[in-house]
Write an enzyme that holds these catalytic residues in place. Structure first.
Site, PDB file in Angstrom:
ATOM      1  N   CYS A 114      -5.458   6.376  -4.285  1.00  0.00           N
ATOM      2  CA  CYS A 114      -4.600   4.823  -4.219  1.00  0.00           C
ATOM      3  C   CYS A 114      -3.179   4.970  -4.683  1.00  0.00           C
ATOM      4  CB  CYS A 114      -5.221   3.556  -4.529  1.00  0.00           C
ATOM      5  SG  CYS A 114      -4.440   1.670  -5.180  1.00  0.00           S
ATOM      6  N   CYS A 156       0.864  -1.209  -0.198  1.00  0.00           N
ATOM      7  CA  CYS A 156      -0.311  -0.521   0.186  1.00  0.00           C
ATOM      8  C   CYS A 156       0.805   1.462  -0.339  1.00  0.00           C
ATOM      9  CB  CYS A 156      -0.760  -0.263   1.576  1.00  0.00           C
ATOM     10  SG  CYS A 156      -2.318   1.453   1.626  1.00  0.00           S
TER      11      CYS A 156
HETATM   12  N1  LIG Z   1      -4.350   1.839  -0.484  1.00  0.00           N
HETATM   13  C1  LIG Z   1      -3.687   1.060  -1.248  1.00  0.00           C
HETATM   14  C2  LIG Z   1      -3.438   0.183  -2.373  1.00  0.00           C
HETATM   15  C3  LIG Z   1      -3.491  -1.376  -1.176  1.00  0.00           C
HETATM   16  C4  LIG Z   1      -3.391  -2.325  -2.349  1.00  0.00           C
HETATM   17  C5  LIG Z   1      -4.993  -3.121  -1.771  1.00  0.00           C
HETATM   18  N2  LIG Z   1      -5.944  -2.563  -2.561  1.00  0.00           N
HETATM   19  C6  LIG Z   1      -4.333  -4.536  -2.208  1.00  0.00           C
HETATM   20  O1  LIG Z   1      -4.889  -5.325  -3.373  1.00  0.00           O
HETATM   21  O2  LIG Z   1      -5.061  -5.380  -1.278  1.00  0.00           O
HETATM   22  C7  LIG Z   1      -2.560   1.800  -2.022  1.00  0.00           C
HETATM   23  O3  LIG Z   1      -2.453   3.113  -1.357  1.00  0.00           O
HETATM   24  O4  LIG Z   1      -1.161   1.877  -2.250  1.00  0.00           O
END
Ligand SMILES: N[C@H](CCC[C@H](N)C(=O)O)C(=O)O
Length: 262
Positions: free
Chosen positions: A202, A72
């Site tokens: 994200c 993450c």
């Molecule tokens: N919010 C996260 C991504 C989490 C990944 C998660 N959603 C998964 O695929 O396990 C970020 O800032 O990169």
């Protein structure tokens, strides 16, 4: 038990100082409840900061569904800010996450620069461009002026639960609009696996978008705009299509702290 709440461009996390190994890490229902926006604190994910030999700390990331996720990026930036607040680090960090070791630094304004994994390449698929930036991501480029009204939830779910990614455990899905004027940000909206909804930002997602955009003329550092704020991604692109020295840059903010009964 004490908790801290952090957010990075609107991607929000419950942070637990687990240096004493007090958190019941196998209790997925507890993690899910703490992340619940009505029954708990409310967050896209929960992160344990742990001690680990040869590193400043280890970051253990759970999605809001209660299960350990892959890397993450925004959570990594927030964990660096949390480690700084706890006095675990000064202005530089060397830590371990789900996808391996990371280097990071934090400046006086709380802007965190986080090194991401090298990315070997990208594949064109019927759903969009696929890349792994520590977490799996589809990047779909949309026509100008269509992102604001786009049904990210429905279209994201169709890809996330589609046949193409089922055996790989699904994927996160990013929808992108290129800037009309050079130098303006690439606009991104993301459907997140494990949250099973659109989030405000994200980090591994905007990283994937920047690297996919490099094939469409974007030059490092690439500015990106999410619902929750602005980030930038810098990188070196090599002749064989690989990316090294990938950095995610942006704010990571402490919001509040409190106590929870376990
Ligand atoms: N919010 C996260 C991504 C989490 C990944 C998660 N959603 C998964 O695929 O396990 C970020 O800032 O990169």
């Amino acid at each position: 038990m004490r908790f801290h709440k952090y957010q990075g461009t609107g991607n929000d996390f419950v942070m637990i100082d687990d240096r004493q190994r007090i958190f019941p890490a196998a209790d997925n229902a507890l993690v899910r409840r703490l992340c619940d926006r009505r029954r708990g604190i409310g967050a896209d994910g929960l992160i344990l900061l742990r001690t680990l030999s040869d590193y400043d700390f280890e970051m253990v990331y759970y999605n809001s569904d209660g299960y350990v996720g892959s890397m993450c990026g925004n959570g990594g930036r927030c964990t660096v800010a949390f480690a700084h607040r706890l006095g675990v680090i000064q202005d530089k960090a060397h830590f371990l996450a789900a996808d391996g070791p990371h280097e990071a630094s934090i400046d006086a304004n709380g802007i965190v620069r986080l090194r991401m994994i090298d990315v070997a390449g990208q594949q064109d698929t019927p759903d969009g461009v696929f890349l792994n930036t520590g977490s799996p991501h589809i990047v779909r480029f949309l026509p100008t002026s269509t992102l604001a009204e786009y049904n990210v939830y429905a279209e994201g779910r169709a890809v996330r639960f589609g046949d193409a990614f089922r055996e790989r455990g699904g994927t996160n899905v990013n929808f992108v609009e290129a800037p009309v004027i050079d130098g303006q940000p690439w606009q991104v909206r993301t459907y997140e696996r494990g949250v099973e909804d659109e989030t405000y930002s994200c980090g591994t997602g905007v990283t994937a978008v920047a690297l996919a955009a490099a094939r469409r003329g974007a030059v490092s550092p690439v500015p990106l705009r999410t619902i929750g704020g602005d980030l930038s991604v810098s990188f070196e692109l090599h002749a064989d299509g690989t990316f090294t020295n990938v950095y995610l840059n942006g704010p990571a903010e402490f919001v509040f702290e409190g106590d929870i009964a376990l």
